[in-house]
Design a protein around this motif. Structure first.
Motif, PDB file in Angstrom:
ATOM      1  N   GLY A  99      77.739  10.516  67.466  1.00 31.27           N
ATOM      2  CA  GLY A  99      77.666  11.217  68.749  1.00 31.27           C
ATOM      3  C   GLY A  99      77.092  10.350  69.846  1.00 31.27           C
ATOM      4  N   ASN A 100      76.056   9.581  69.511  1.00 28.58           N
ATOM      5  CA  ASN A 100      75.453   8.694  70.505  1.00 28.58           C
ATOM      6  C   ASN A 100      76.409   7.593  70.942  1.00 28.58           C
ATOM      7  N   ILE A 101      77.223   7.092  70.020  1.00 29.71           N
ATOM      8  CA  ILE A 101      78.212   6.078  70.373  1.00 29.71           C
ATOM      9  C   ILE A 101      79.200   6.647  71.389  1.00 29.71           C
ATOM     10  N   PHE A 102      79.634   7.875  71.190  1.00 25.05           N
ATOM     11  CA  PHE A 102      80.596   8.499  72.099  1.00 25.05           C
ATOM     12  C   PHE A 102      80.027   8.622  73.510  1.00 25.05           C
ATOM     13  N   SER A 103      78.819   9.153  73.608  1.00 18.77           N
ATOM     14  CA  SER A 103      78.244   9.382  74.939  1.00 18.77           C
ATOM     15  C   SER A 103      77.886   8.071  75.635  1.00 18.77           C
ATOM     16  N   LEU A 104      77.371   7.116  74.885  1.00 19.18           N
ATOM     17  CA  LEU A 104      76.995   5.834  75.478  1.00 19.18           C
ATOM     18  C   LEU A 104      78.213   5.053  75.967  1.00 19.18           C
ATOM     19  N   SER A 105      79.375   5.273  75.355  1.00 21.65           N
ATOM     20  CA  SER A 105      80.598   4.594  75.797  1.00 21.65           C
ATOM     21  C   SER A 105      80.906   4.933  77.251  1.00 21.65           C
ATOM     22  N   LEU A 106      80.802   6.194  77.591  1.00 19.18           N
ATOM     23  CA  LEU A 106      81.076   6.625  78.960  1.00 19.18           C
ATOM     24  C   LEU A 106      80.007   6.124  79.919  1.00 19.18           C
ATOM     25  N   ILE A 107      78.747   6.264  79.537  1.00 16.90           N
ATOM     26  CA  ILE A 107      77.633   5.878  80.412  1.00 16.90           C
ATOM     27  C   ILE A 107      77.683   4.385  80.739  1.00 16.90           C
ATOM     28  N   LEU A 108      77.852   3.560  79.720  1.00 17.67           N
ATOM     29  CA  LEU A 108      77.816   2.111  79.928  1.00 17.67           C
ATOM     30  C   LEU A 108      79.013   1.610  80.725  1.00 17.67           C
ATOM     31  N   SER A 109      80.195   2.163  80.471  1.00 22.13           N
ATOM     32  CA  SER A 109      81.386   1.692  81.187  1.00 22.13           C
ATOM     33  C   SER A 109      81.288   1.967  82.678  1.00 22.13           C
ATOM     34  N   VAL A 110      80.684   3.088  83.050  1.00 23.41           N
ATOM     35  CA  VAL A 110      80.505   3.409  84.469  1.00 23.41           C
ATOM     36  C   VAL A 110      79.451   2.502  85.098  1.00 23.41           C
ATOM     37  N   LEU A 111      78.333   2.311  84.386  1.00 21.89           N
ATOM     38  CA  LEU A 111      77.251   1.478  84.920  1.00 21.89           C
ATOM     39  C   LEU A 111      77.683   0.026  85.106  1.00 21.89           C
ATOM     40  N   VAL A 112      78.583  -0.451  84.251  1.00 18.28           N
ATOM     41  CA  VAL A 112      79.057  -1.832  84.344  1.00 18.28           C
ATOM     42  C   VAL A 112      80.179  -1.954  85.369  1.00 18.28           C
ATOM     43  N   GLY A 113      81.094  -0.977  85.386  1.00 17.77           N
ATOM     44  CA  GLY A 113      82.292  -1.075  86.209  1.00 17.77           C
ATOM     45  C   GLY A 113      82.037  -1.087  87.703  1.00 17.77           C
ATOM     46  N   ILE A 114      81.127  -0.253  88.174  1.00 21.96           N
ATOM     47  CA  ILE A 114      80.901  -0.119  89.623  1.00 21.96           C
ATOM     48  C   ILE A 114      80.430  -1.432  90.255  1.00 21.96           C
ATOM     49  N   PRO A 115      79.375  -2.077  89.753  1.00 20.16           N
ATOM     50  CA  PRO A 115      78.965  -3.348  90.380  1.00 20.16           C
ATOM     51  C   PRO A 115      79.994  -4.467  90.190  1.00 20.16           C
ATOM     52  N   CYS A 116      80.727  -4.450  89.068  1.00 20.91           N
ATOM     53  CA  CYS A 116      81.740  -5.490  88.848  1.00 20.91           C
ATOM     54  C   CYS A 116      82.849  -5.396  89.894  1.00 20.91           C
ATOM     55  N   LEU A 117      83.286  -4.196  90.209  1.00 16.98           N
ATOM     56  CA  LEU A 117      84.329  -4.018  91.215  1.00 16.98           C
ATOM     57  C   LEU A 117      83.829  -4.394  92.607  1.00 16.98           C
ATOM     58  N   TYR A 118      82.590  -4.042  92.905  1.00 16.60           N
ATOM     59  CA  TYR A 118      82.040  -4.294  94.238  1.00 16.60           C
ATOM     60  C   TYR A 118      81.865  -5.793  94.494  1.00 16.60           C
ATOM     61  N   TYR A 119      81.444  -6.532  93.478  1.00 16.74           N
ATOM     62  CA  TYR A 119      81.163  -7.970  93.659  1.00 16.74           C
ATOM     63  C   TYR A 119      82.213  -8.844  92.974  1.00 16.74           C
ATOM     64  N   LEU A 120      83.442  -8.350  92.829  1.00 18.58           N
ATOM     65  CA  LEU A 120      84.446  -9.028  92.014  1.00 18.58           C
ATOM     66  C   LEU A 120      84.756 -10.441  92.493  1.00 18.58           C
ATOM     67  N   ASP A 121      84.992 -10.620  93.791  1.00 21.09           N
ATOM     68  CA  ASP A 121      85.322 -11.958  94.296  1.00 21.09           C
ATOM     69  C   ASP A 121      84.186 -12.946  94.054  1.00 21.09           C
ATOM     70  N   THR A 122      82.968 -12.490  94.270  1.00 19.77           N
ATOM     71  CA  THR A 122      81.801 -13.347  94.033  1.00 19.77           C
ATOM     72  C   THR A 122      81.711 -13.747  92.565  1.00 19.77           C
ATOM     73  N   ILE A 123      81.935 -12.775  91.682  1.00 23.15           N
ATOM     74  CA  ILE A 123      81.886 -13.044  90.245  1.00 23.15           C
ATOM     75  C   ILE A 123      82.957 -14.062  89.852  1.00 23.15           C
ATOM     76  N   LEU A 124      84.146 -13.891  90.393  1.00 25.33           N
ATOM     77  CA  LEU A 124      85.242 -14.806  90.069  1.00 25.33           C
ATOM     78  C   LEU A 124      84.941 -16.228  90.518  1.00 25.33           C
ATOM     79  N   LYS A 125      84.332 -16.359  91.680  1.00 24.90           N
ATOM     80  CA  LYS A 125      83.979 -17.699  92.165  1.00 24.90           C
ATOM     81  C   LYS A 125      82.900 -18.333  91.287  1.00 24.90           C
ATOM     82  N   VAL A 126      81.966 -17.519  90.818  1.00 16.47           N
ATOM     83  CA  VAL A 126      80.940 -18.032  89.902  1.00 16.47           C
ATOM     84  C   VAL A 126      81.584 -18.569  88.629  1.00 16.47           C
ATOM     85  N   PHE A 127      82.651 -17.896  88.179  1.00 18.49           N
ATOM     86  CA  PHE A 127      83.352 -18.317  86.971  1.00 18.49           C
ATOM     87  C   PHE A 127      84.281 -19.505  87.205  1.00 18.49           C
ATOM     88  N   GLY A 128      84.283 -20.043  88.412  1.00 23.38           N
ATOM     89  CA  GLY A 128      85.038 -21.256  88.668  1.00 23.38           C
ATOM     90  C   GLY A 128      86.424 -21.038  89.237  1.00 23.38           C
TER      91      GLY A 128
END
Length: 468
Positions: A99-128
C-alpha cells in the motif's frame, strides 16, 4: 496467500533461477529493443539532422532515468521487504508495504515532475546539451516528465510482482509495454509527423497500459500480497525501511545520470554533437547486455530474500554462484558479438561518415569491461535482497560515482576523446574488484552455515552479515 511464494524455498535453485530470470530477461530485452527502435525511427525521421536528433534523445535519456529512479527505489526497497516478509510469514507487513508503494508512487512523481518541467532547459544545459541537440531533448522530455506517474508506478509494481515470484507477469507487462511502444512509434512519428514528440507520446501511452494492468492485478486480489485501501496511508517506519534498502538502487540510477553530466560535457568539449550521438547509440546497443545482466539479478532477488527470511542460507550460496556464472558468460558473448558486428550496428542509426568513424573506435574501447559488470550487479542486488543497506549503497555508487566520474574527469585531459571512452573499462575493473572483496566475505558465511536452519545458528549468521 502464503502458498503462492512457498516454491521459492523448495524448488531446485537451477530450475528456480531460470524460471524467475528468463521471463525478466526477455521482458527487459524487449525494453532495450524499443529504446533502440525509438532511436532508429528518429534517425529515419530526421535524415540529414539525424545526428542532432539522436543526440537530443541521448541527452534526454539520463534525465528520464532520474524520474524512473524513484520507481526503482520504491520497487527494490519494497520488494526486498516483501520477499523477506513472505519467507518469514509476516503477511500483514507485506500488505502494508504494498500500500505504501502505491501511494508513494503518486506523491514522488508529482514532487519530481513539477520542478523538472519548470527548469527543463537549465537542466538540459547542465547535462551538456549543445544548441544543436537541445530543442530535440526538450520536445521529448516535456511529454515524458508529464507522464512520470506511469513510469514510477509501473517500475515499482513490476519489482513487487517479481518479489512474490510471479516473474511471468512482470515479463508479460514489459512485453506488452514494449510491443505497444514499437507499434505506436511510427504511428505518431510518421503518421502524425510529430517526430521526437511522437516517440515520447508512444512511450507514455505504453506505460499507461502497463500501469493500469498491474494496478488491476492487485485490486482484484490476484497477487500473493493482497491490497487493502487502508494500507495506502504512508507509514513512516515502512517508508524509512524502503528508503534505506532502495537508496542503493536509487543512487546507482541517479549516479548514472550524474555521471552523464561529466561524460556529455567531456564529449561536447572533445567531440561535439557527433560524439554525443555516438555515445547515445552505444549505450542503447549495450543495453541489450546490461538488461540481460539486470534480469538475472532481478531473478536472484526473490530467491535470496525469501530464503534469507526462511534461514536457508545454502540455497542463497548456490543461487549466487549460478548467477555469477551466467552473467559472466553473457558479458563475454555480448562483447564478442558487438566487437565483430560494430559497423553494421552503427549503420542502423545513421550513415554519417564522421559518426561511423568515431563509433567504431569508441565501441571497442568502451565495452571492454562488460564481462566484469555482472559481479557488481549481482553483489549489489544480493545485499539489497538481504536488507543490508550500507554495502548495497556502496556497491551501487561505486562504478559511476566513485570510479567513473574521476576517470572521465582525468583521462580526457591526457588522451582527448579516447580518454572518455577508456574511462568506462577502468571503472568496470575497479567496481569488479570492490564487489569481489565484499561478496567473498558474505559468501563464505552462507557456505559455512548452509544448514543453519537445522543447527539453530541463523541469528549468528545474521549478526556476521550485519558486520560487513
Amino acid at each position: 496467500m502464503d502458498k503462492k511464494s512457498e516454491f521459492l524455498g523448495k524448488e531446485s535453485i537451477r530450475k528456480l533461477l531460470f524460471k524467475l530470470s528468463a521471463p525478466i530477461v526477455v521482458g527487459m530485452l524487449v525494453q532495450a529493443f524499443y529504446n533502440v527502435v525509438d532511436t532508429f525511427f528518429v534517425g529515419m525521421a530526421y535524415g540529414t539532422e539525424s545526428v542532432q536528433a539522436i543526440g537530443g534523445l541521448s541527452i534526454a535519456f539520463p534525465i528520464q532515468m532520474i524520474v524512473i529512479a524513484f520507481g526503482i527505489v520504491l520497487g527494490t526497497g519494497g520488494s526486498s521487504i516483501i520477499s523477506r516478509a513472505l519467507g518469514a510469514r509476516e503477511y500483514e507487513k507485506a500488505e502494508r508495504v504494498l500500500g505504501n508503494i502505491f501511494s508513494l508512487s503518486l506523491i514522488l512523481s508529482v514532487l519530481v515532475g513539477i520542478p523538472c518541467l519548470y527548469y527543463l532547459d537549465t537542466i538540459l544545459k547542465v547535462f551538456g546539451a549543445t544548441a544543436g541537440v537541445l530543442p530535440y531533448a526538450r520536445d521529448y522530455l516535456q511529454i515524458i516528465i508529464a507522464g512520470g506517474t506511469t513510469f514510477v508506478f509501473g517500475v515499482a509494481a513490476q519489482h513487487v510482482v517479481r518479489s512474490e515470484g510471479n516473474a511471468r507477469l512482470a515479463m508479460n507487462a514489459m512485453l506488452v509495454g514494449g510491443g505497444l511502444n514499437i507499434f505506436l512509434d511510427p504511428f505518431f512519428m510518421f503518421g502524425f509527423g510529430m517526430g521526437v514528440k511522437g516517440a515520447a507520446i508512444a512511450t507514455v501511452l505504453s506505460q499507461v497500459v502497463v500501469s493500469v494492468w498491474l494496478l488491476l492485478y492487485y485490486l482484484k486480489g490476484k497477487g500473493a500480497v493482497h491490497f487493502r485501501s487502508e494500507t495506502l496511508k504512508p507509514d513512516l517506519k515502512i517508508v524509512k525501511e524502503i528508503g534505506a534498502i532502495g537508496i542503493g538502487s536509487f543512487i546507482m540510477q541517479c549516479s548514472n545520470s550524474i555521471m552523464m553530466i561529466f561524460v556529455y560535457n567531456a564529449l561536447a568539449t572533445h567531440g561535439g554533437d557527433t560524439a554525443i550521438a555516438v555515445f547515445g547509440v552505444i549505450m542503447r546497443i549495450n543495453s541489450f547486455i546490461f538488461m540481460s545482466l539486470l534480469g538475472m539479478a532481478f531473478g536472484l532477488q526473490p530467491i535470496a530474500g525469501f530464503n534469507y527470511g526462511a534461514k536457508k542460507y545454502g540455497r542463497i550460496a548456490e543461487a549466487v554462484k549460478l548467477s555469477l556464472a551466467v552473467t559472466t558468460t553473457i558479458g563475454v558473448l555480448g562483447l564478442l558479438f558487438i566487437f565483430y558486428f560494430r559497423a553494421q550496428l552503427l549503420q542502423l542509426f545513421s550513415s554519417d561518415p564522421h559518426y561511423l568513424e568515431l563509433g567504431k573506435n569508441a565501441m571497442v574501447i568502451m565495452l571492454l569491461g562488460m564481462p566484469l559488470v555482472g559481479l557488481n550487479i549481482i553483489t549489489s542486488t544480493l545485499f539489497q535482497a538481504l536488507g543490508k543497506a550500507r554495502p548495497a549503497f556502496l556497491l551501487s555508487i561505486s562504478r559511476q560515482l566513485l570510479f567513473l566520474i574521476p576517470a572521465v574527469t582525468v583521462l580526457p585531459n591526457l588522451y582527448g576523446l579516447n580518454g572518455v571512452w577508456a574511462a568506462f573499462p577502468v571503472a568496470d575493473f575497479l567496481a569488479f574488484t570492490l564487489s569481489g572483496f565484499l561478496l567473498s566475505r558474505i559468501y563464505r558465511f552462507f557456505k559455512e552455515y548452509k544448514d543453519s536452519l537445522k543447527a539453530g545458528t541463523g541469528s549468528e549468521v545474521a549478526d556476521k552479515i550485519s558486520s560487513i
